[in-house]
Design an enzyme around this catalytic site. Structure first.
Site, PDB file in Angstrom:
ATOM      1  N   ASP A  53      62.964  47.254  38.950  1.00 29.54           N
ATOM      2  CA  ASP A  53      62.758  48.698  38.908  1.00 29.54           C
ATOM      3  C   ASP A  53      63.927  49.413  38.238  1.00 29.54           C
ATOM      4  O   ASP A  53      64.992  48.837  38.015  1.00 29.54           O
ATOM      5  CB  ASP A  53      62.624  49.247  40.327  1.00 29.54           C
ATOM      6  CG  ASP A  53      61.292  48.920  40.955  1.00 29.54           C
ATOM      7  OD1 ASP A  53      60.296  48.803  40.221  1.00 29.54           O
ATOM      8  OD2 ASP A  53      61.239  48.779  42.187  1.00 29.54           O
ATOM      9  N   TYR A  68      67.695  37.082  45.316  1.00 28.43           N
ATOM     10  CA  TYR A  68      68.176  38.455  45.155  1.00 28.43           C
ATOM     11  C   TYR A  68      69.373  38.691  46.070  1.00 28.43           C
ATOM     12  O   TYR A  68      69.456  38.121  47.160  1.00 28.43           O
ATOM     13  CB  TYR A  68      67.079  39.464  45.512  1.00 28.43           C
ATOM     14  CG  TYR A  68      66.011  39.605  44.467  1.00 28.43           C
ATOM     15  CD1 TYR A  68      66.074  40.601  43.502  1.00 28.43           C
ATOM     16  CD2 TYR A  68      64.933  38.734  44.437  1.00 28.43           C
ATOM     17  CE1 TYR A  68      65.094  40.733  42.532  1.00 28.43           C
ATOM     18  CE2 TYR A  68      63.943  38.855  43.468  1.00 28.43           C
ATOM     19  CZ  TYR A  68      64.037  39.860  42.522  1.00 28.43           C
ATOM     20  OH  TYR A  68      63.064  39.983  41.561  1.00 28.43           O
TER      21      TYR A  68
END
Length: 363
Positions: free
Chosen positions: A104, A176
């Protein structure tokens, strides 16, 4: 996370409408395992390519602050758009980039992976196909053009792969990281847009206990944002943990420098009591004029084959609430079992999320 996703697999991994960035820039909402296998089966083992076309696998790092996500979008600056522009300048013709994971707006990558097909055409004799460039040449040339475009993307590795190797569907695992900085002091300019600043103190042990509840094979509907395109909320979270690390950028204080000197001299610390407290990261209570007090830095690590849209950021939001005492460990299990995102705490901001690593069984 930068989790998101609406597929097929084009233009950075999805056939999302470029006019709806809010549903495109998902970070890790990759297909479920069954969906991935189905997509792989639909791909021919040997994709038809003209002779002279070479597929390259690229590992890239980027600061996501000035990007509207990774996926190509109209009238927006994106990671793929900048990368395709650099390749165009390098080889003199347009290319299409396909990424392993979408991120994003505001999300960073220590190592995202993508693939690109390149046909090397002679610039002296147009139409003459030459031998493919060596990976090292591709890396050096593309980075040359990337550095002329704000320099917030860099190719860190390149490898030649077979024509049927797909960056998204061959990925076996994604990791992540999420950074939180805890402390009442304002955030350093050097950390702006690089971490989530939490002014409250965080209870590390409570956060670690809460993360254990979420590891494993679960219905993660409570950690799935409304725009998620995945058919199933079932995911297997292989790792979720919280650790405290030295805040970065880290420059040693006087006490830390003295401590290092003592460790280098085996005789210097002989009279030091074992009960003496360890040196403070801040160099003691009185730091002196012009010296900034450092924040405590926490890193949440999440590892899985695939994630749901915004799953990592929703997970971090709950862990942060546990760290501040707004939630207790049993509340985490309650939220998980509720199977609705309305039960979860507010989602963590994008600025602290980093795609750390994408794992492959490389040929």
């Amino acid at each position: 996370m930068t989790e998101n996703l609406k597929h097929p697999l084009d233009s950075i991994s999805g056939s999302h409408s470029p006019h709806r960035p809010s549903k495109i820039s998902k970070t890790t909402d990759d297909h479920s395992d069954d969906e991935q296998q189905q997509q792989q089966q639909q791909q021919p083992e040997s994709m038809s390519q003209r002779p002279g076309i070479q597929r390259y696998l690229l590992a890239i790092e980027y600061i996501g602050t000035r990007f509207s996500g990774s996926q190509q979008q109209s009238n927006c600056r994106t990671v793929v758009g900048v990368l395709e522009e650099a390749f165009h300048k390098f080889i003199g013709q347009p290319v299409s980039i396909f990424c392993s994971s979408r991120t994003d707006a505001g999300v960073h990558a220590l190592s995202n992976v993508c693939h690109v097909d390149v046909e090397r055409i002679s610039k002296r004799k147009p139409g003459e196909v030459l031998e493919p460039h060596e990976p090292a040449v591709v890396k050096r040339a593309v980075n040359h053009f990337l550095q002329k475009n704000q320099g917030d993307v860099m190719v860190i590795d390149v490898r030649s792969v077979p024509a049927n190797f797909h960056a998204r569907y061959k990925a076996q695992e994604r990791t992540y990281f999420y950074r939180l900085l805890s402390g009442a002091e304002p955030l350093s300019t050097f950390e702006k847009d690089r971490a989530w600043h939490v002014s409250e103190e965080l209870n590390l042990r409570a956060m670690q206990e809460a993360s254990k509840v979420l590891v494993g094979h679960h219905d993660f509907s409570s950690f799935r944002a409304a725009g998620c395109q995945a058919k199933s909320p079932i995911r297997t979270l292989d790792e979720l943990n919280v650790s405290e690390v030295v805040s970065t950028p880290c420059f040693p204080s006087i006490m830390e420098r003295k401590q290092n000197n003592l460790e280098e001299d085996p005789h210097a610390g002989m009279n030091k009591s074992e009960t003496d407290p360890p040196p403070s990261f801040n160099g003691g209570a009185d730091l002196g004029f012009g010296l900034r007090k450092k924040h405590r830095c926490f890193v949440v690590t999440a590892r899985a084959r695939a994630f749901l849209y915004h799953q990592v950021r929703l997970l971090v939001g709950v862990l942060k609430a546990v760290g501040t005492g707004d939630l207790k460990v049993p509340d985490v299990e309650r939220i998980l079992n509720a199977k609705t995102v309305t039960a979860a705490s507010p989602m963590a901001p994008a600025c602290g999320l980093y795609l750390g690593h994408v794992k492959y069984d490389l040929p």
